[in-house]
Design an enzyme around this catalytic site. Structure first.
Site, mmCIF file in Angstrom:
data_model
loop_
_atom_site.group_PDB
_atom_site.id
_atom_site.type_symbol
_atom_site.label_atom_id
_atom_site.label_comp_id
_atom_site.label_asym_id
_atom_site.label_seq_id
_atom_site.Cartn_x
_atom_site.Cartn_y
_atom_site.Cartn_z
ATOM 1 N N HIS A 1 34.364 10.031 -2.828
ATOM 2 C CA HIS A 1 33.836 11.314 -3.276
ATOM 3 C C HIS A 1 34.849 12.298 -3.423
ATOM 4 O O HIS A 1 34.889 13.067 -4.322
ATOM 5 C CB HIS A 1 32.691 11.909 -2.273
ATOM 6 N N GLU B 1 31.096 4.990 -6.916
ATOM 7 C CA GLU B 1 30.394 6.065 -5.922
ATOM 8 C C GLU B 1 28.873 5.498 -6.029
ATOM 9 O O GLU B 1 27.940 5.498 -5.214
ATOM 10 C CB GLU B 1 30.526 7.361 -6.098
ATOM 11 N N ASN C 1 54.421 -17.092 2.220
ATOM 12 C CA ASN C 1 54.834 -18.500 2.645
ATOM 13 C C ASN C 1 53.806 -19.158 3.655
ATOM 14 O O ASN C 1 53.332 -20.113 3.720
ATOM 15 C CB ASN C 1 56.095 -18.056 3.076
#
Lengths: 153, 686
Positions: free
Chosen positions: B46, B68, B421
């Protein structure tokens, strides 16, 4: 309408050279130089420029011209090219002038022993004064540096 | 208003909010039932929306707005989070990050996000979700009505409107406290508590934060959706002491519309400032606890924000100026000792103390917690794990460990490599893990801790470990190791082979299951930072990468030495011992000078030869000052002229023109203003 170019004029041997003023950071008097081992002989070393370590070249040495002894007129011109800050030792730096770009001729093959690629051109000032314009990018070309010796242990 | 002045602030804050969104979404993914996390996410989204709208970044604002809408359904228990929603939200987040990045790079922050928006709308519409009745009403909230000014912003008014449409009662409550009221914030909180127990608060004026900080006169107003009658609300609020009056009016669509579109200039403010403190409808005790937690977090945030952001370049120039001042200080000290005036010496002594305190502060300013790098990893591991269909827990410890900013900036990429990795080649697939009798979920530990003058960062997983036979085989075939030497290598030495340059070619990946992809790059980077990386592994049990880093790149402890009239610095971290040896103790092995040191024979290096010293030649001396240096397990001794002493030195680079001078790693400026070169012991030992 010809363009004006502001250049710093400096002396090296018997010649006068010019560097565009916007590439020059500062002009300093000689200061103690710390030698850096394993570098080509024209690299004199490094100086402390207000907290920044700047390498210093002897411009004569760079052009394979005979090096001259430092005098009270000797100056270090610090230029900034391609993010590299480098100081040039020159015999004297004494003038700032405006030159008309139309008076700059392309360099002849050999000028005073300096290879043409280091030069941007020759500017005629007045009747009998010649100014050699340096091509700094080429002068500071790293790839051309002598291959540094590897340390043998 | 000149937006540029606020741009950097906007960027910094956006990044903070994006990071918070990221973190909280990850938290929520682990604990999808915790509505309080949704509240946090909603609040960040918001605020971000409000900020973007204010700054005129419409695409950013509208994408945030769609996100939202989804979050709102979730926090009101109208929608259950599932992996599709998570993925879509994460995608939205990525898009937001890209847009902000674009703004950082000078762009307009525009991007084509229609696909993500379509997905979000689909979620809201329930085209994809099951509970269509609950979601349908909210869809109109995403309609493109403009913010036309009013007490309520577009979102709030549409929420209220839909509530009325679906038969809920919406009240406008105005509470006035008595003039003698002492704890106004506490009273307002109690009112909120009452209202939340019987419904939901959509909006308050002034905002909750302002109420918390008592930034209001005597009255405040609240829009609330409630299940109880207005009389009940009045009586409940009146039970709280120090309340002077309560006005409650029931709103219908018309009065609501009037409030929403009345032409008061508060919209922009309320859009960015008001963080709605809403809780789920059910007046469950859990919800109340969450509420209190939120309130507390709000006040903590206010305290945490008492910092300023400083451009790192300004700190660098502060540092440079400071080192210049140090040089002048030394000069002053010299002059004072010549002049020998008491009051002058005392003043300079005091100045010395002040400046050393100042130095400490300047250095500390540059320290940043590794958290700033670590915080992007949870998300990365999540995505990696998902794309490889593995289950992985990332456990981060020591995220508050501090490192110099320059190190922090450089360390991100190597760590990404190591973590990738670990996930890619270390941790097995779920089925492999079960077959190996391990838990389904693999664990990757990311640790940071201080040790002496260094910071260690470790990446450890409980995967399959490194197959050393295959590594060795490959190293021999690549010519990295001679076959006859192979048997002599220790396990650790074999493991270290994965850092060799030849191991990072593509065809190796399949052969040795990819261990070593780009690891040579990692090692190069870390060594260039003055650090070190090591790997230990037990086959079948897992692998640990350990990265050692200097605390700061800008200041190190060093031994200053002389070589004739030249001065050099040797990093203390590489020095094992200093000694003076007689010339007679030098041995010759194949013509190479060696000395005995702690039961080993180590090479003796002549620094004056190596550096073509013009003013010093040790051949003329009967005794040699030596420094024993090490590179990992290897030792060597270098002959010097004279020790000057130990000192903290400020590291300076030799600049672009002079990079890669062998044997020299940089320079420093000494107290007398002279430049001294720093010897790179690593280059001296092969």
């Amino acid at each position: 309408m010809a363009e004006e170019l502001k250049v710093i004029v400096f002396g090296l041997g018997n010649e006068e050279y010019g560097i565009e003023v916007d590439k020059v950071k500062t002009i300093e008097r000689m200061s103690p130089i710390t030698r850096v081992p394993k570098t080509p002989s024209f690299i004199k070393g490094v100086i402390n420029l207000r907290g920044i370590v700047v390498p210093v070249l002897n411009l004569s040495g760079r052009f394979n011209l005979p090096e001259t002894e430092a005098t009270e007129h000797t100056r270090i011109i610090v230029v900034v090219v391609n993010d590299m800050e480098v100081g040039f030792i020159v015999d004297a730096a004494n003038d700032v002038i405006d030159i008309d770009t139309s008076t700059i001729d392309s360099p002849p093959e050999i000028v005073g022993g300096i290879q043409a690629k280091y030069l941007d051109g020759i500017a005629k000032i007045g009747e009998d004064r010649l100014l050699i314009m340096l091509n700094l990018t080429e002068v500071l070309n790293r790839s051309e540096l002598v291959q540094l010796e590897q340390i043998e242990v | 208003m000149d937006m540029n002045a606020y741009l950097s602030m906007f960027i910094d804050e956006s990044n903070d909010h994006l990071q918070a969104l990221n973190d909280n979404l990850m938290r929520l993914e682990n604990d999808p039932e915790d509505i309080s996390i949704v509240q946090d996410i909603f609040r960040s989204a918001h605020t971000l929306k409000g900020m973007s709208a204010t700054m005129g970044y419409e695409d950013l604002a509208s994408l945030t707005h769609e996100m939202e809408n989804v979050l709102d359904l979730v926090r009101n228990n109208k929608l259950k989070m599932d992996s599709f929603i998570f993925d879509t939200l994460f995608k939205g987040l990525d898009a937001l990050e890209k847009m902000v990045q674009d703004i950082v790079e000078g762009g307009t922050g525009k991007a084509d996000v229609s696909a993500i928006v379509a997905d979000l709308v689909k979620i809201v519409k329930g085209d994809y979700a099951t509970d269509t009745s609950a979601t349908a009403s909210v869809t109109s909230a995403s309609g493109k009505t403009n913010n036309s000014g009013g007490i309520l912003d577009q979102f709030q008014s549409s929420v209220l409107k839909q509530s009325i449409e679906s038969g809920h009662q919406v009240f406008y409550v105005k509470v006035t406290l008595t003039e003698s009221c002492v704890l106004k914030a506490a009273r307002s909180y109690m009112v909120f508590d009452v209202l939340e127990n019987s419904g939901e608060i959509v909006k308050s004026e002034p905002s909750v934060e302002e109420l918390e900080q008592e930034k209001f006169d005597r009255s405040f107003t609240v829009f609330t959706i409630s299940q109880i009658s207005s009389d009940e609300i009045v009586s409940k609020i009146n039970k709280i002491s120090e309340i002077e009056s309560v006005e409650v009016s029931l709103l219908d669509e018309d009065s609501l519309a009037a409030l929403s579109y009345s032409d008061t200039p508060t919209t922009k403010n309320s859009l960015s400032e008001s963080t709605e403190l809403t809780s789920s409808k059910a007046p469950s005790p859990v919800a109340q606890v969450d509420e209190k937690k939120n309130v507390k977090q709000g006040s903590q945030a206010a305290v945490a924000n008492r910092t300023i952001r400083v451009d790192i370049e300004r700190l660098d120039s502060l540092m440079n100026l400071f080192s210049e001042m140090l040089i002048d200080r030394v000069r002053l000290e010299q002059l004072a000792s010549e002049i020998k005036r008491n009051d002058l010496s005392e003043t300079i002594e005091h100045m010395a103390r002040v400046s050393s305190d100042l130095q400490n502060i300047v250095l500390k300013l540059r320290m940043v917690p590794v958290d700033t790098v670590f915080n992007r990893f949870p998300r990365m591991i999540r995505d990696l794990a998902k794309s490889m269909d593995k289950k992985i827990d990332l456990v981060i410890t020591g995220a508050d460990t501090e490192l110099d900013r320059t190190v922090i900036d450089e360390i991100g990429d190597p760590l990404v490599h190591l973590l990738r990795n670990s996930v890619d080649h270390g941790i097995e697939t779920t089925s492999e893990r079960i077959a190996a009798g391990k838990s389904e979920t693999g664990t990757v530990h990311l640790r940071a801790f201080h040790s002496g003058n260094h910071v260690f960062i470790e990446v450890e997983e409980d995967g399959k470990g490194i197959n050393k036979d295959k590594i060795l085989e490959k190293a021999i075939s690549k010519g990295i190791v001679k076959p006859e030497d192979a048997s002599k290598l220790s396990d650790d030495e074999i493991h270290m082979l994965i850092f060799a340059a030849g191991f990072s070619t593509a065809d190796v990946i399949s052969d040795i299951s990819g261990r070593g992809v780009g690891l040579d790059v990692v090692r190069t980077k870390i060594t260039s930072l003055g650090g070190n990386v090591a790997v230990t592994s037990v086959q079948g049990k897992g692998t640990k990468f350990s990265v050692q880093l200097p605390l700061t790149l800008s200041i190190i402890s060093a031994m200053l030495i002389k070589l004739g009239d030249e001065k050099y610095a040797v990093p203390l971290s590489s020095i094992v011992e200093t000694a003076i040896i007689p010339k007679s103790s030098i041995l010759s092995v194949h013509g190479n000078p060696m000395i005995k040191f702690r039961n080993a024979v180590i090479p003796l290096i002549s620094l004056s030869n190596l550096f073509d010293s013009t003013s010093f030649n040790e051949q003329l001396e009967d005794e040699h000052e030596i420094i024993v240096i090490h590179k990992g397990e290897k030792w060597a001794a270098i002959i010097i002229d004279e020790f000057i002493g130990q000192s903290e030195i400020v590291l300076k680079s030799l600049g672009k023109y002079m990079k890669n001078i062998s044997g020299i790693s940089g320079a420093t400026i000494l107290g007398d203003g002279q430049v001294a070169l720093i010897i790179d012991p690593n280059a001296l030992i092969k």
